[in-house]
Motif scaffolding. Structure first.
Motif, PDB file in Angstrom:
ATOM      1  N   ARG A  52       0.850  -1.210   0.000  1.00  0.00           N
ATOM      2  CA  ARG A  52       0.000   0.000   0.000  1.00  0.00           C
ATOM      3  C   ARG A  52       0.878   1.250   0.000  1.00  0.00           C
ATOM      4  O   ARG A  52       0.623   2.207  -0.732  1.00  0.00           O
ATOM      5  N   MET A  53       1.923   1.232   0.837  1.00  0.00           N
ATOM      6  CA  MET A  53       2.777   2.412   0.938  1.00  0.00           C
ATOM      7  C   MET A  53       3.475   2.703  -0.388  1.00  0.00           C
ATOM      8  O   MET A  53       3.593   3.861  -0.782  1.00  0.00           O
ATOM      9  N   MET A  54       3.898   1.651  -1.097  1.00  0.00           N
ATOM     10  CA  MET A  54       4.538   1.872  -2.401  1.00  0.00           C
ATOM     11  C   MET A  54       3.544   2.508  -3.376  1.00  0.00           C
ATOM     12  O   MET A  54       3.914   3.384  -4.161  1.00  0.00           O
ATOM     13  N   ALA A  55       2.287   2.066  -3.310  1.00  0.00           N
ATOM     14  CA  ALA A  55       1.264   2.648  -4.184  1.00  0.00           C
ATOM     15  C   ALA A  55       1.031   4.119  -3.829  1.00  0.00           C
ATOM     16  O   ALA A  55       0.906   4.967  -4.712  1.00  0.00           O
ATOM     17  N   ILE A  56       1.005   4.421  -2.524  1.00  0.00           N
ATOM     18  CA  ILE A  56       0.797   5.808  -2.080  1.00  0.00           C
ATOM     19  C   ILE A  56       1.933   6.697  -2.590  1.00  0.00           C
ATOM     20  O   ILE A  56       1.703   7.781  -3.136  1.00  0.00           O
ATOM     21  N   LEU A  57       3.170   6.221  -2.427  1.00  0.00           N
ATOM     22  CA  LEU A  57       4.322   7.025  -2.854  1.00  0.00           C
ATOM     23  C   LEU A  57       4.327   7.209  -4.371  1.00  0.00           C
ATOM     24  O   LEU A  57       4.640   8.303  -4.866  1.00  0.00           O
ATOM     25  N   ALA A  58       3.962   6.176  -5.103  1.00  0.00           N
ATOM     26  CA  ALA A  58       3.924   6.295  -6.564  1.00  0.00           C
ATOM     27  C   ALA A  58       2.818   7.264  -6.988  1.00  0.00           C
ATOM     28  O   ALA A  58       3.010   8.094  -7.886  1.00  0.00           O
ATOM     29  N   LEU A  59       1.663   7.188  -6.323  1.00  0.00           N
ATOM     30  CA  LEU A  59       0.556   8.100  -6.656  1.00  0.00           C
ATOM     31  C   LEU A  59       0.925   9.537  -6.310  1.00  0.00           C
ATOM     32  O   LEU A  59       0.565  10.471  -7.025  1.00  0.00           O
ATOM     33  N   LYS A  60       1.648   9.710  -5.215  1.00  0.00           N
ATOM     34  CA  LYS A  60       2.082  11.046  -4.795  1.00  0.00           C
ATOM     35  C   LYS A  60       2.908  11.714  -5.894  1.00  0.00           C
ATOM     36  O   LYS A  60       2.803  12.912  -6.138  1.00  0.00           O
ATOM     37  N   GLY A  61       3.708  10.911  -6.594  1.00  0.00           N
ATOM     38  CA  GLY A  61       4.540  11.449  -7.662  1.00  0.00           C
ATOM     39  C   GLY A  61       3.776  11.758  -8.932  1.00  0.00           C
ATOM     40  O   GLY A  61       4.285  12.436  -9.814  1.00  0.00           O
ATOM     41  N   ARG A  62       2.547  11.250  -9.040  1.00  0.00           N
ATOM     42  CA  ARG A  62       1.808  11.417 -10.301  1.00  0.00           C
ATOM     43  C   ARG A  62       0.904  12.641 -10.315  1.00  0.00           C
ATOM     44  O   ARG A  62       0.494  13.096 -11.381  1.00  0.00           O
ATOM     45  N   LEU A  63       0.572  13.160  -9.128  1.00  0.00           N
ATOM     46  CA  LEU A  63      -0.182  14.417  -9.018  1.00  0.00           C
ATOM     47  C   LEU A  63      -1.477  14.412  -9.825  1.00  0.00           C
ATOM     48  O   LEU A  63      -1.801  15.387 -10.508  1.00  0.00           O
ATOM     49  N   GLU A  64      -2.225  13.317  -9.744  1.00  0.00           N
ATOM     50  CA  GLU A  64      -3.494  13.245 -10.457  1.00  0.00           C
ATOM     51  C   GLU A  64      -4.639  13.479  -9.462  1.00  0.00           C
ATOM     52  O   GLU A  64      -4.850  12.668  -8.568  1.00  0.00           O
ATOM     53  N   PRO A  65      -5.382  14.587  -9.632  1.00  0.00           N
ATOM     54  CA  PRO A  65      -6.427  14.939  -8.655  1.00  0.00           C
ATOM     55  C   PRO A  65      -7.444  13.828  -8.420  1.00  0.00           C
ATOM     56  O   PRO A  65      -7.957  13.685  -7.310  1.00  0.00           O
ATOM     57  N   ASP A  66      -7.734  13.022  -9.460  1.00  0.00           N
ATOM     58  CA  ASP A  66      -8.735  11.957  -9.294  1.00  0.00           C
ATOM     59  C   ASP A  66      -8.295  10.873  -8.303  1.00  0.00           C
ATOM     60  O   ASP A  66      -9.101  10.037  -7.899  1.00  0.00           O
ATOM     61  N   THR A  67      -7.027  10.870  -7.919  1.00  0.00           N
ATOM     62  CA  THR A  67      -6.568   9.864  -6.954  1.00  0.00           C
ATOM     63  C   THR A  67      -6.738  10.350  -5.515  1.00  0.00           C
ATOM     64  O   THR A  67      -6.505   9.593  -4.577  1.00  0.00           O
ATOM     65  N   ALA A  68      -7.160  11.609  -5.332  1.00  0.00           N
ATOM     66  CA  ALA A  68      -7.260  12.172  -3.977  1.00  0.00           C
ATOM     67  C   ALA A  68      -8.258  11.409  -3.110  1.00  0.00           C
ATOM     68  O   ALA A  68      -7.943  11.028  -1.980  1.00  0.00           O
ATOM     69  N   MET A  69      -9.463  11.163  -3.650  1.00  0.00           N
ATOM     70  CA  MET A  69     -10.475  10.481  -2.825  1.00  0.00           C
ATOM     71  C   MET A  69     -10.114   9.019  -2.573  1.00  0.00           C
ATOM     72  O   MET A  69     -10.231   8.559  -1.427  1.00  0.00           O
ATOM     73  N   PRO A  70      -9.640   8.261  -3.578  1.00  0.00           N
ATOM     74  CA  PRO A  70      -9.179   6.904  -3.253  1.00  0.00           C
ATOM     75  C   PRO A  70      -8.100   6.890  -2.161  1.00  0.00           C
ATOM     76  O   PRO A  70      -8.091   6.009  -1.305  1.00  0.00           O
ATOM     77  N   LEU A  71      -7.216   7.879  -2.177  1.00  0.00           N
ATOM     78  CA  LEU A  71      -6.186   7.964  -1.132  1.00  0.00           C
ATOM     79  C   LEU A  71      -6.832   8.217   0.234  1.00  0.00           C
ATOM     80  O   LEU A  71      -6.476   7.577   1.230  1.00  0.00           O
ATOM     81  N   ALA A  72      -7.786   9.149   0.267  1.00  0.00           N
ATOM     82  CA  ALA A  72      -8.459   9.456   1.536  1.00  0.00           C
ATOM     83  C   ALA A  72      -9.186   8.217   2.065  1.00  0.00           C
ATOM     84  O   ALA A  72      -9.135   7.909   3.261  1.00  0.00           O
ATOM     85  N   LEU A  73      -9.839   7.477   1.161  1.00  0.00           N
ATOM     86  CA  LEU A  73     -10.576   6.287   1.586  1.00  0.00           C
ATOM     87  C   LEU A  73      -9.629   5.198   2.081  1.00  0.00           C
ATOM     88  O   LEU A  73      -9.976   4.422   2.978  1.00  0.00           O
ATOM     89  N   CYS A  74      -8.418   5.165   1.528  1.00  0.00           N
ATOM     90  CA  CYS A  74      -7.403   4.224   2.012  1.00  0.00           C
ATOM     91  C   CYS A  74      -7.021   4.576   3.450  1.00  0.00           C
ATOM     92  O   CYS A  74      -6.915   3.701   4.309  1.00  0.00           O
ATOM     93  N   ALA A  75      -6.843   5.861   3.720  1.00  0.00           N
ATOM     94  CA  ALA A  75      -6.528   6.291   5.088  1.00  0.00           C
ATOM     95  C   ALA A  75      -7.670   5.935   6.040  1.00  0.00           C
ATOM     96  O   ALA A  75      -7.441   5.536   7.186  1.00  0.00           O
ATOM     97  N   GLN A  76      -8.905   6.047   5.558  1.00  0.00           N
ATOM     98  CA  GLN A  76     -10.066   5.711   6.398  1.00  0.00           C
ATOM     99  C   GLN A  76     -10.167   4.200   6.620  1.00  0.00           C
ATOM    100  O   GLN A  76     -10.611   3.752   7.680  1.00  0.00           O
ATOM    101  N   ALA A  77      -9.737   3.415   5.624  1.00  0.00           N
ATOM    102  CA  ALA A  77      -9.855   1.955   5.710  1.00  0.00           C
ATOM    103  C   ALA A  77      -8.823   1.359   6.675  1.00  0.00           C
ATOM    104  O   ALA A  77      -9.029   0.274   7.208  1.00  0.00           O
TER     105      ALA A  77
END
Ligand SMILES: [Zn+2]
Length: 137
Positions: A52-77
């Motif tokens: 999960r952490m590798m996915a978070i770090l990779a997404l962080k580098g991509r700066l795609e706004p549509d990934t914001a809510m999936p990231l938030a839901l991951c933190a909630q999960a």
């Protein structure tokens, strides 16, 4: 020994198995049908925290706004994983401040079970958009 997981359902599979015995998906086809970003977002639900952490770090580098809510839901999960949660907040913070997806994700995280997460999300929501201020820490 390295563990292999089905990319679709995350069942542990043998390294040589082309088809997942748990869900019947062919890994190569599953991956070919999705963009890299879609696969990273899917990996936010992976049972192994380092994946999960590798996915978070990779997404962080991509700066795609549509990934914001999936990231938030991951933190909630995974509410007890505050290290992961703070990295998620940094990934969301890095998005363009005027992106509505970023603001929606931050608002979602103001309901997070961790007070640290709630407070940081609220702080980021209140911040005016930054424009490369060299004096900020
Ligand atoms: Zn599977």
């Amino acid at each position: 020994m390295t563990q292999y997981f089905c990319p679709a359902c995350f069942a542990e599979v043998g390294s040589a198995a082309p088809v997942c015995l748990a869900c019947g998906v062919t890994a190569a086809d599953w991956e070919a049908d999705r963009t890299y970003t879609q696969r990273l977002v899917h990996a936010l639900g992976h049972p192994v925290p380092t994946t999960r952490m590798m996915a978070i770090l990779a997404l962080k580098g991509r700066l795609e706004p549509d990934t914001a809510m999936p990231l938030a839901l991951c933190a909630q999960a995974y509410p007890v994983d505050v290290v992961q949660g703070m990295e998620i907040l940094r990934a969301i913070e890095a998005l363009a401040a005027d992106a509505p997806q970023r603001q929606a994700a931050l608002r979602n995280l103001t309901t997070h079970p961790s007070r640290l997460m709630r407070d940081r999300a609220a702080e980021l929501l209140e911040q005016p958009p930054r424009t490369g201020d060299p004096g900020s820490p």
